[in-house]
Design a protein around this motif. Sequence first.
Motif, mmCIF file in Angstrom:
data_model
loop_
_atom_site.group_PDB
_atom_site.id
_atom_site.type_symbol
_atom_site.label_atom_id
_atom_site.label_comp_id
_atom_site.label_asym_id
_atom_site.label_seq_id
_atom_site.Cartn_x
_atom_site.Cartn_y
_atom_site.Cartn_z
ATOM 1 N N ALA A 63 52.817 41.807 40.116
ATOM 2 C CA ALA A 63 51.806 42.740 39.595
ATOM 3 C C ALA A 63 51.392 42.345 38.184
ATOM 4 C CB ALA A 63 52.324 44.177 39.626
ATOM 5 N N PHE A 64 52.360 41.959 37.374
ATOM 6 C CA PHE A 64 52.090 41.518 36.002
ATOM 7 C C PHE A 64 51.131 40.328 36.003
ATOM 8 C CE2 PHE A 64 53.165 38.880 32.314
ATOM 9 C CZ PHE A 64 53.016 39.787 31.280
ATOM 10 N N ALA A 65 51.419 39.343 36.839
ATOM 11 C CA ALA A 65 50.565 38.160 36.918
ATOM 12 C C ALA A 65 49.184 38.498 37.476
ATOM 13 C CB ALA A 65 51.234 37.090 37.782
ATOM 14 N N MET A 66 49.143 39.331 38.506
ATOM 15 C CA MET A 66 47.868 39.664 39.148
ATOM 16 C C MET A 66 46.942 40.413 38.200
ATOM 17 S SD MET A 66 49.294 40.651 42.936
ATOM 18 C CE MET A 66 47.772 40.608 43.886
ATOM 19 N N GLN A 67 47.469 41.348 37.411
ATOM 20 C CA GLN A 67 46.605 42.128 36.532
ATOM 21 C C GLN A 67 46.104 41.286 35.360
ATOM 22 O OE1 GLN A 67 48.505 45.629 35.006
ATOM 23 N NE2 GLN A 67 50.247 44.497 34.190
ATOM 24 N N ARG A 68 46.700 40.158 35.127
ATOM 25 C CA ARG A 68 46.246 39.277 34.062
ATOM 26 C C ARG A 68 45.152 38.338 34.531
ATOM 27 N NH1 ARG A 68 49.389 41.488 31.171
ATOM 28 N NH2 ARG A 68 50.029 40.929 29.107
ATOM 29 N N THR A 69 45.039 38.130 35.827
ATOM 30 C CA THR A 69 44.095 37.136 36.323
ATOM 31 C C THR A 69 42.997 37.691 37.221
ATOM 32 O OG1 THR A 69 45.600 36.638 38.157
ATOM 33 C CG2 THR A 69 45.801 35.275 36.194
ATOM 34 N N ASN A 70 43.133 38.927 37.674
ATOM 35 C CA ASN A 70 42.168 39.496 38.624
ATOM 36 C C ASN A 70 41.689 40.862 38.147
ATOM 37 O OD1 ASN A 70 42.575 37.500 40.906
ATOM 38 N ND2 ASN A 70 44.658 38.243 40.618
ATOM 39 N N ALA A 71 40.408 41.105 38.287
ATOM 40 C CA ALA A 71 39.865 42.412 37.907
ATOM 41 C C ALA A 71 40.468 43.515 38.770
ATOM 42 C CB ALA A 71 38.348 42.410 38.014
ATOM 43 N N VAL A 72 40.618 43.238 40.064
ATOM 44 C CA VAL A 72 41.212 44.201 40.994
ATOM 45 C C VAL A 72 42.170 43.447 41.908
ATOM 46 C CG1 VAL A 72 40.798 45.835 42.878
ATOM 47 C CG2 VAL A 72 39.174 45.698 40.981
ATOM 48 N N SER A 73 43.349 43.992 42.075
ATOM 49 C CA SER A 73 44.347 43.437 42.978
ATOM 50 C C SER A 73 44.939 44.561 43.807
ATOM 51 C CB SER A 73 45.478 42.754 42.198
ATOM 52 O OG SER A 73 44.991 41.712 41.389
ATOM 53 N N VAL A 74 45.374 44.215 45.002
ATOM 54 C CA VAL A 74 46.007 45.180 45.897
ATOM 55 C C VAL A 74 47.340 44.595 46.346
ATOM 56 C CG1 VAL A 74 45.818 46.401 48.091
ATOM 57 C CG2 VAL A 74 43.788 46.063 46.702
ATOM 58 N N ILE A 75 48.380 45.416 46.237
ATOM 59 C CA ILE A 75 49.718 45.037 46.703
ATOM 60 C C ILE A 75 50.167 46.065 47.732
ATOM 61 C CG2 ILE A 75 52.150 44.744 46.071
ATOM 62 C CD1 ILE A 75 51.239 43.897 43.282
ATOM 63 N N VAL A 76 50.715 45.581 48.824
ATOM 64 C CA VAL A 76 51.303 46.451 49.840
ATOM 65 C C VAL A 76 52.795 46.548 49.555
ATOM 66 C CG1 VAL A 76 51.870 46.651 52.288
ATOM 67 C CG2 VAL A 76 49.598 45.877 51.597
ATOM 68 N N CYS A 77 53.279 47.767 49.362
ATOM 69 C CA CYS A 77 54.700 48.007 49.092
ATOM 70 C C CYS A 77 55.014 49.447 49.473
ATOM 71 C CB CYS A 77 54.990 47.776 47.608
ATOM 72 S SG CYS A 77 56.652 48.245 47.097
ATOM 73 N N SER A 78 56.073 49.661 50.210
ATOM 74 C CA SER A 78 56.413 51.015 50.640
ATOM 75 C C SER A 78 56.637 51.959 49.462
ATOM 76 C CB SER A 78 57.637 50.996 51.554
ATOM 77 O OG SER A 78 58.715 50.341 50.914
ATOM 78 N N ALA A 79 57.298 51.499 48.399
ATOM 79 C CA ALA A 79 57.528 52.297 47.179
ATOM 80 C C ALA A 79 57.955 53.730 47.524
ATOM 81 C CB ALA A 79 56.287 52.287 46.291
ATOM 82 N N LEU A 80 58.963 53.845 48.363
ATOM 83 C CA LEU A 80 59.348 55.150 48.895
ATOM 84 C C LEU A 80 59.934 56.110 47.864
ATOM 85 C CD1 LEU A 80 60.959 54.076 52.296
ATOM 86 C CD2 LEU A 80 58.632 54.918 51.882
#
Length: 179
Positions: free
Chosen positions: A72-89
């Motif tokens: 997530a750290f890397a994605m938010q530095r390189t992409n305007a919008v990113s989506v991650i799939v994670c249960s995060a229960l």
Amino acid sequence: MSTPQTHKVYVLMGVSGSGKSAVASAIACHTECAFLDGDFLHPRANIQKMASGTPLDDDDRAPWLAALNDAAFAMQRTNAVSVIVCSALKRRYRDRLREGNPGLSFIYLRGDFATIEARLAARQGHFQKAGMLTSQFAALEEPQPDEAGVFVVDINQPLEGVIADTLSHIRSQASDQGA
């Protein structure tokens, strides 16, 4: 290097069978955003454990959550919008993902047990066993009103509606930041 305010990471969360991967894939196609299925970051031992029908515990999830936090750290530095799939229960899992990631928020795909059980029964090729749904609901700590950065989408509707609701939220967030 600071994170641009407009860079956002949306974690599509919910129990197995709630449609996270299908919705994220559609969002990635509609918005041309970066997309990561968090299941790909599970260590081999976790995948084998789930495939055998054994639920993961917090110790199993710790290295996975650390890898997702870094992604997530890397994605938010390189992409305007990113989506991650994670249960995060659990809330502590969501809090772990938030650490050091100010542009991260959650989209909770919420549905009832019967709807999700029927969807899981129809699935093939996924390592999560349908019988583990009970343990997922038992572990689920639904986001509460005091938990910032969570948008809820009701999945008790056709997939197209879930995708539309999710897209609408993401686009509204982009509009809010542009104002």
